[in-house]
Design a protein around this motif. Structure first.
Motif, PDB file in Angstrom:
ATOM      1  N   ALA A  33      -6.973  -0.037  -1.054  1.00 48.30           N
ATOM      2  CA  ALA A  33      -6.382  -1.402  -0.949  1.00 48.30           C
ATOM      3  C   ALA A  33      -7.396  -2.374  -1.540  1.00 48.30           C
ATOM      4  CB  ALA A  33      -6.114  -1.817   0.678  1.00 48.30           C
ATOM      5  N   TYR A  76      -7.763  -1.750  -5.426  1.00 49.03           N
ATOM      6  CA  TYR A  76      -6.645  -2.182  -6.214  1.00 49.03           C
ATOM      7  C   TYR A  76      -6.479  -3.978  -6.208  1.00 49.03           C
ATOM      8  CZ  TYR A  76      -1.634  -3.591  -6.849  1.00 49.03           C
ATOM      9  OH  TYR A  76      -0.476  -3.881  -7.501  1.00 49.03           O
ATOM     10  N   TYR A  91       2.429  -1.128  -4.323  1.00 49.64           N
ATOM     11  CA  TYR A  91       1.118  -0.557  -3.817  1.00 49.64           C
ATOM     12  C   TYR A  91       1.456   0.961  -3.315  1.00 49.64           C
ATOM     13  CZ  TYR A  91      -3.003   0.837  -1.256  1.00 49.64           C
ATOM     14  OH  TYR A  91      -4.231   1.580  -0.618  1.00 49.64           O
TER      15      TYR A  91
END
Length: 292
Positions: A90, A93, A181
């Motif tokens: 996370a 990204y 995502y």
């Protein structure tokens, strides 16, 4: 030119390299089943002069504790790897997105943690005084959750391997950031996820220092710490025996054999996991390393 024929020198080279990788494991195994007297007299050998399983019998005397430590280590590794991959991916990204406003500052902060740390005492106080996780499984999980090196590797993979147009197309179709995502980015990131996952598995599995610092409850000892403590106890007992009976012959503890037997006991699960992650491991390191 026939491209189907394999150069024999490549086969010979790879065979020798494979043999060089296998021989250390075989040497560790032979020492673990060797007689301690033979090891002391003749040194290491690839074939035991006399098979002696006393080191494994010594470890089996505490088999209940070893099995419990195995369970603790497996549980900590599974939870730690799963949570670590989620947090690392996370953050990576987010840092890979050029439209993120604090991308540069946050990237520098992640890089800064690779160069400097607060030291052992502040690290200890944070987890014991502020978080209060001493003598809990969280003490074995939290310290290894995220690493700057892993974040930068994953960020590089996202930057070089995930086309921005793919993200733009998902947003045009109405996908939210979370949907993008979970439904697009993660499925395309199996190589780097497997690579970082393997790094994290090895880190959690081999961690003994965290148990030394935070764990006093014997039921929460990790496998590596328990085996290390067992070896230190054996060495301590041998030292006491040598001092007490310095003028008479004593039966030596099989310290070297115990050390190698502990290595065989501890390395088993990692040897089983690596073949399943090998193809992703190689691809994850190479795909994100060169910009296409």
């Amino acid at each position: 030119m026939d491209n189907k024929r394999t150069n024999p020198f490549i086969i010979i080279g790879l065979s020798l390299f494979s043999l060089a990788c296998i021989l250390p494991f075989w040497l560790v195994f032979t020492i673990s089943i060797s007689n301690e007297t033979d090891v002391t007299k003749h040194g290491y050998s690839f074939w035991p002069k006399q098979i002696d399983l006393v080191a494994y019998r010594y470890l089996l005397q505490d088999s209940a504790s070893i099995l419990r430590a195995y369970g603790v280590t497996i549980l900590v590794t599974i939870i730690g790897v799963a949570v670590s991959l989620f947090i690392t991916s996370a953050l990576a990204y987010t840092l890979s997105r050029k439209d993120f406003p604090y991308r540069g500052a946050l990237s520098f902060y992640v890089f800064f943690t690779m160069l400097f740390s607060g030291g052992l005492l502040p690290w200890y106080l944070v987890y014991t005084r502020f978080l209060g996780v001493q003598d809990t499984l969280l003490a074995l999980i939290l310290p290894g959750l995220i690493g700057g090196f892993n974040v930068l590797i994953m960020r590089t993979f996202f930057t070089n391997s995930i086309p921005p147009s793919l993200i733009d197309s998902a947003q045009i179709d109405g996908a939210s950031e979370y949907r993008t995502y979970f439904s697009i980015i993660l499925p395309l990131s199996l190589p780097v996820m497997a690579t970082i996952g393997l790094f994290t598995i090895v880190a959690y599995w081999n961690d003994w220092f965290t148990s030394l610092v935070f764990i006093n409850n014997e039921k929460l000892y990790s496998l590596q710490y328990l085996l290390n403590k067992t070896l230190m106890n054996a060495a301590f007992l041998q030292a006491i025996a040598d001092k007490a009976y310095s003028n008479t012959a004593t039966v030596a503890q099989p310290l070297e054999s115990i050390r190698m037997a502990m290595a065989m006991v501890a390395i088993g699960p990692l040897v089983l996991v690596f073949p399943f992650l090998q193809k992703y491991f190689v691809k994850g390191l190479t795909v994100g390393a060169v910009k296409g």
